[in-house]
Scaffold this motif. Structure first.
Motif, mmCIF file in Angstrom:
data_model
loop_
_atom_site.group_PDB
_atom_site.id
_atom_site.type_symbol
_atom_site.label_atom_id
_atom_site.label_comp_id
_atom_site.label_asym_id
_atom_site.label_seq_id
_atom_site.Cartn_x
_atom_site.Cartn_y
_atom_site.Cartn_z
ATOM 1 N N PRO A 221 48.161 35.617 37.798
ATOM 2 C CA PRO A 221 47.021 36.358 37.246
ATOM 3 C C PRO A 221 45.782 35.474 37.125
ATOM 4 O O PRO A 221 45.889 34.255 37.011
ATOM 5 N N ASN A 222 44.609 36.108 37.148
ATOM 6 C CA ASN A 222 43.356 35.379 36.961
ATOM 7 C C ASN A 222 43.209 34.902 35.520
ATOM 8 O O ASN A 222 42.566 33.890 35.252
ATOM 9 N N LYS A 223 43.807 35.647 34.579
ATOM 10 C CA LYS A 223 43.685 35.324 33.161
ATOM 11 C C LYS A 223 44.959 35.746 32.444
ATOM 12 O O LYS A 223 45.515 36.793 32.742
ATOM 13 N N VAL A 224 45.411 34.912 31.503
ATOM 14 C CA VAL A 224 46.567 35.247 30.665
ATOM 15 C C VAL A 224 46.156 35.063 29.206
ATOM 16 O O VAL A 224 45.723 33.980 28.814
ATOM 17 N N ASP A 225 46.286 36.132 28.433
ATOM 18 C CA ASP A 225 46.056 36.073 26.989
ATOM 19 C C ASP A 225 47.402 36.183 26.305
ATOM 20 O O ASP A 225 48.202 37.055 26.650
ATOM 21 N N LYS A 226 47.648 35.305 25.335
ATOM 22 C CA LYS A 226 48.915 35.333 24.604
ATOM 23 C C LYS A 226 48.652 35.735 23.164
ATOM 24 O O LYS A 226 47.733 35.225 22.526
ATOM 25 N N ILE A 227 49.469 36.665 22.681
ATOM 26 C CA ILE A 227 49.368 37.132 21.304
ATOM 27 C C ILE A 227 50.687 36.805 20.623
ATOM 28 O O ILE A 227 51.753 37.237 21.080
ATOM 29 N N ASP A 228 50.610 36.037 19.552
ATOM 30 C CA ASP A 228 51.817 35.630 18.838
ATOM 31 C C ASP A 228 52.455 36.805 18.114
ATOM 32 O O ASP A 228 51.780 37.758 17.720
ATOM 33 N N ALA A 229 53.751 36.701 17.915
ATOM 34 C CA ALA A 229 54.493 37.719 17.160
ATOM 35 C C ALA A 229 54.120 37.635 15.688
ATOM 36 O O ALA A 229 53.706 36.582 15.193
ATOM 37 N N ASP A 230 54.251 38.766 15.009
ATOM 38 C CA ASP A 230 54.104 38.781 13.556
ATOM 39 C C ASP A 230 55.181 39.703 12.983
ATOM 40 O O ASP A 230 56.089 40.108 13.704
ATOM 41 N N ASP A 231 55.089 40.022 11.718
ATOM 42 C CA ASP A 231 56.123 40.837 11.072
ATOM 43 C C ASP A 231 56.260 42.227 11.673
ATOM 44 O O ASP A 231 57.330 42.835 11.616
ATOM 45 N N SER A 232 55.178 42.757 12.248
ATOM 46 C CA SER A 232 55.219 44.141 12.726
ATOM 47 C C SER A 232 55.225 44.292 14.250
ATOM 48 O O SER A 232 55.387 45.394 14.749
ATOM 49 N N SER A 233 55.058 43.191 14.996
ATOM 50 C CA SER A 233 55.043 43.320 16.461
ATOM 51 C C SER A 233 55.538 42.049 17.136
ATOM 52 O O SER A 233 55.370 40.946 16.610
ATOM 53 N N PRO A 234 56.155 42.203 18.316
ATOM 54 C CA PRO A 234 56.673 41.036 19.047
ATOM 55 C C PRO A 234 55.534 40.290 19.751
ATOM 56 O O PRO A 234 54.410 40.790 19.866
ATOM 57 N N ALA A 235 55.845 39.103 20.238
ATOM 58 C CA ALA A 235 54.877 38.352 21.031
ATOM 59 C C ALA A 235 54.553 39.133 22.294
ATOM 60 O O ALA A 235 55.397 39.868 22.820
ATOM 61 N N MET A 236 53.327 38.984 22.775
ATOM 62 C CA MET A 236 52.875 39.736 23.938
ATOM 63 C C MET A 236 51.990 38.843 24.811
ATOM 64 O O MET A 236 51.319 37.953 24.302
ATOM 65 N N GLU A 237 52.044 39.085 26.112
ATOM 66 C CA GLU A 237 51.116 38.463 27.047
ATOM 67 C C GLU A 237 50.353 39.572 27.746
ATOM 68 O O GLU A 237 50.921 40.621 28.063
ATOM 69 N N ILE A 238 49.077 39.336 27.983
ATOM 70 C CA ILE A 238 48.246 40.281 28.717
ATOM 71 C C ILE A 238 47.750 39.562 29.961
ATOM 72 O O ILE A 238 47.008 38.578 29.860
ATOM 73 N N TRP A 239 48.215 40.035 31.119
ATOM 74 C CA TRP A 239 47.835 39.431 32.392
ATOM 75 C C TRP A 239 46.722 40.269 33.015
ATOM 76 O O TRP A 239 46.826 41.494 33.083
ATOM 77 N N THR A 240 45.676 39.595 33.484
ATOM 78 C CA THR A 240 44.545 40.275 34.110
ATOM 79 C C THR A 240 44.395 39.796 35.548
ATOM 80 O O THR A 240 44.376 38.587 35.802
ATOM 81 N N TYR A 241 44.306 40.760 36.452
ATOM 82 C CA TYR A 241 44.085 40.491 37.875
ATOM 83 C C TYR A 241 42.735 41.082 38.266
ATOM 84 O O TYR A 241 42.519 42.286 38.113
ATOM 85 N N ASN A 242 41.825 40.242 38.729
ATOM 86 C CA ASN A 242 40.524 40.699 39.205
ATOM 87 C C ASN A 242 40.621 40.952 40.703
ATOM 88 O O ASN A 242 40.865 40.024 41.471
ATOM 89 N N ARG A 243 40.451 42.210 41.077
ATOM 90 C CA ARG A 243 40.501 42.584 42.483
ATOM 91 C C ARG A 243 39.107 42.997 42.923
ATOM 92 O O ARG A 243 38.248 43.257 42.081
ATOM 93 N N PRO A 244 38.856 43.067 44.232
ATOM 94 C CA PRO A 244 37.493 43.381 44.694
ATOM 95 C C PRO A 244 36.914 44.674 44.120
ATOM 96 O O PRO A 244 35.744 44.714 43.769
ATOM 97 N N GLU A 245 37.728 45.699 43.970
ATOM 98 C CA GLU A 245 37.214 46.987 43.505
ATOM 99 C C GLU A 245 37.718 47.398 42.132
ATOM 100 O O GLU A 245 37.312 48.431 41.610
#
Length: 100
Positions: free
Chosen positions: A44-68
């Motif tokens: 991916p062009n960008k990876v955002d990581k969100i740590d787990a807390d009491d109400s939600s699990p850890a998460m990664e958000i992958w972003t792919y920049n494509r021409p359109e």
């Protein structure tokens, strides 16, 4: 034969709904393992990581920049939980991809 394959791919993509996106000939969908995403879409062009807390699990958000478009893939426990594709705004995807 080529036209039949193209029509089949278009129908498959249309039936997949908003929870899927095509990368070349590979479909990335909700429930896919991250290894399948990397095989289909690459790094991916960008990876955002969100740590787990009491109400939600850890998460990664992958972003792919494509021409359109810009594709965003949310991952929890090494599996795709959501896929979103949006049109690139003012060539932002082109600029980001070119700067790599």
């Amino acid at each position: 034969m080529k036209y039949a394959l193209l029509i089949a791919l278009l129908l498959l993509a249309a039936n997949a709904g908003a929870g899927s996106v095509m990368f070349g000939k590979h479909l990335v969908s909700k429930g896919d393992a991250i290894t399948s995403v990397r095989d289909a879409a690459g790094t991916p062009n960008k990876v955002d990581k969100i740590d787990a807390d009491d109400s939600s699990p850890a998460m990664e958000i992958w972003t792919y920049n494509r021409p359109e478009s810009v594709v965003t893939i949310w991952i929890v426990d090494r599996k795709v939980v959501q896929v979103q594709e949006q049109p690139a705004a003012d060539g932002a995807a082109k600029t980001s991809s070119a700067s790599k």
